[in-house]
Design an enzyme around this catalytic site. Structure first.
Site, PDB file in Angstrom:
ATOM      1  N   ASP A  49       0.771  -1.101  -0.056  1.00 36.74           N
ATOM      2  CA  ASP A  49       0.108   0.001  -0.002  1.00 36.74           C
ATOM      3  C   ASP A  49       0.966   1.016   0.192  1.00 36.74           C
ATOM      4  OD1 ASP A  49      -2.559   1.659   0.160  1.00 36.74           O
ATOM      5  OD2 ASP A  49      -2.236   1.765   2.474  1.00 36.74           O
ATOM      6  N   ASP A  97      -2.645   0.973   6.719  1.00 37.29           N
ATOM      7  CA  ASP A  97      -1.931   0.873   5.775  1.00 37.29           C
ATOM      8  C   ASP A  97      -1.351  -0.734   5.594  1.00 37.29           C
ATOM      9  OD1 ASP A  97      -1.062   4.025   4.967  1.00 37.29           O
ATOM     10  OD2 ASP A  97      -1.110   3.365   6.894  1.00 37.29           O
ATOM     11  N   GLU A 152      -1.389  -1.364  -4.797  1.00 35.76           N
ATOM     12  CA  GLU A 152      -2.755  -0.654  -5.191  1.00 35.76           C
ATOM     13  C   GLU A 152      -2.934   0.195  -6.262  1.00 35.76           C
ATOM     14  OE1 GLU A 152      -6.092   1.150  -2.216  1.00 35.76           O
ATOM     15  OE2 GLU A 152      -4.433   2.567  -2.352  1.00 35.76           O
TER      16      GLU A 152
END
Length: 166
Positions: A7, A140, A67
């Site tokens: 992330d 995260d 992501e």
């Protein structure tokens, strides 16, 4: 198959490393790379890049899930996250690691089976799926584990569809 989920961020990069053995998902390591606010952006990017190189060398994942970037209302934040994502992708490329991108919607659907799941539902499902003692913090880290889970499920789907095509 060892998968690392990432992330990306400039202040916090969440990471989650899983081993996929058959239908089992086994957590190997998870945590975050953090850079100090107020430091020059180039130095923060260097710190992220070097930490990613160390992670990839130490745990030797075979694939990376990251992501997919989406446009944010705050353009400055979007640019700095994009820069961090760039050095992460560079580290993956230098390690010869294939990278797969997933949207937050894909992660929600893969982890909970529900595209409108809220953050708490996703985090709790990650805890359950990986048999963790608690929800990984900061957020995260849970997001990175969600990306790794999503990719593991995608890989299962690919394997099944390849078997059907033969």
């Amino acid at each position: 198959m060892r998968i690392i989920g990432i992330d990306p961020g400039i202040a916090i990069v969440g990471f989650g490393i899983l081993d996929k053995k058959g239908s089992q998902l086994l957590p190997v390591q998870y945590g975050s790379i953090q850079t100090e606010a107020g430091l020059p952006v180039p130095l923060r990017l260097k710190q992220i890049f070097e930490a990613m190189q160390q992670l990839l060398a130490a745990y030797r994942p075979q694939e990376m899930a990251v992501e997919k970037l989406f446009f944010n209302k705050n353009v400055t934040t979007a640019f700095t996250v994009g820069q961090a994502r760039g050095v992460i992708l560079l580290a993956a490329e230098m390690a010869g690691l294939p990278v797969y991108e997933y949207t937050p919607l894909q992660v929600k659907q893969a982890v909970t089976g529900y595209g409108s799941a809220d953050k708490k539902q996703i985090q709790e499902m990650i805890r359950i799926l990986l048999k963790l003692p608690g929800v990984p913090k900061p957020d995260d880290v849970a997001d990175a584990l969600g990306l790794a889970i999503t990719h593991a499920q995608f890989r299962t789907y690919l394997s099944l569809s390849e078997g059907v095509q033969r």
